[in-house]
Design a protein around this motif. Sequence first.
Motif, short mmCIF file in Angstrom:
data_model
loop_
_atom_site.label_atom_id
_atom_site.label_comp_id
_atom_site.label_asym_id
_atom_site.label_seq_id
_atom_site.Cartn_x
_atom_site.Cartn_y
_atom_site.Cartn_z
N ALA A 34 -29.70 -47.84 -28.75
CA ALA A 34 -30.17 -48.49 -29.98
C ALA A 34 -30.29 -47.47 -31.10
O ALA A 34 -30.46 -46.28 -30.85
N ALA A 109 -33.97 -52.65 -36.82
CA ALA A 109 -32.77 -52.48 -36.01
C ALA A 109 -31.53 -52.31 -36.87
O ALA A 109 -31.25 -53.11 -37.76
N ASP A 112 -28.83 -52.68 -32.02
CA ASP A 112 -29.77 -52.99 -30.94
C ASP A 112 -29.26 -54.17 -30.13
O ASP A 112 -29.81 -55.27 -30.17
#
Length: 253
Positions: A34, A109, A112
């Motif tokens: 991520a 994010a 992700d």
Amino acid sequence: MLTYPAATTREEKIHIIGQIKDRLLQQHGETILAIGLYGSIAQGIDGPYSDIELLVVTKDGISLPDYEFIYLPFKIEISMNQKQEVWQCATTVDDSWAIKAGVYTHLEAIYDPTGLLDQIRALSKQISKEAIRETMREFMIWEPYETMGKIRNNKIAGNDSYLPLGAKDLAWQTAKLIGLANRTFYNTRAQTYEESLRMPSRPSGYDELVELMMRGQLHDTEVVYKRCECLWTGLNEWYEKMGIDYKVKEFPF
């Protein structure tokens, strides 16, 4: 006047963030789990001179170097951490918890695919009351107690030039304790004092000392010293109300 640091728009920052993401994934592929954006940009409170801060989570066992560099007109910081390292940091309480934990709470994010950043955000909010209290107990010994001793030493020695510095140290240390006591993160270091003054649990004497600092009125060292003494009294009364005793009656060994 130097042309850097240079002002950039939010759109320009977002564009370069996309380029960085693509380059990282191209170079490291599936080893990256991520990529999250943190700091002022993630919170939507960035200014034209704000830097770009990214957290890259890699698979356990994969160690990649951190980067902090100037790529004009941007300042970019990329923190590379293995999944287990992020888990540990997100669940650890120390004296800077209220300052640093927002890194995990405010993660936005960028990449992700498995929802890992949602789990990390949740971890930072699950700190126990006991961990908070023990951190406050230890930190009181490590910093504020020692700082107040230095303030009194320099007052007795007639070294009044130290008092403004000591007052700043004591106020900053107390701001960290206020964040811990209220289990609340500060959104940005630049607004720590303003945010701390809005928290419900604060020691008496804190507001008055911070008011001097925020107004830049630390030239009257006698007033500064008295405000430090008032805060020190307030800190100890505050601890007593919370039932946190940092003094021992016997040697701990």
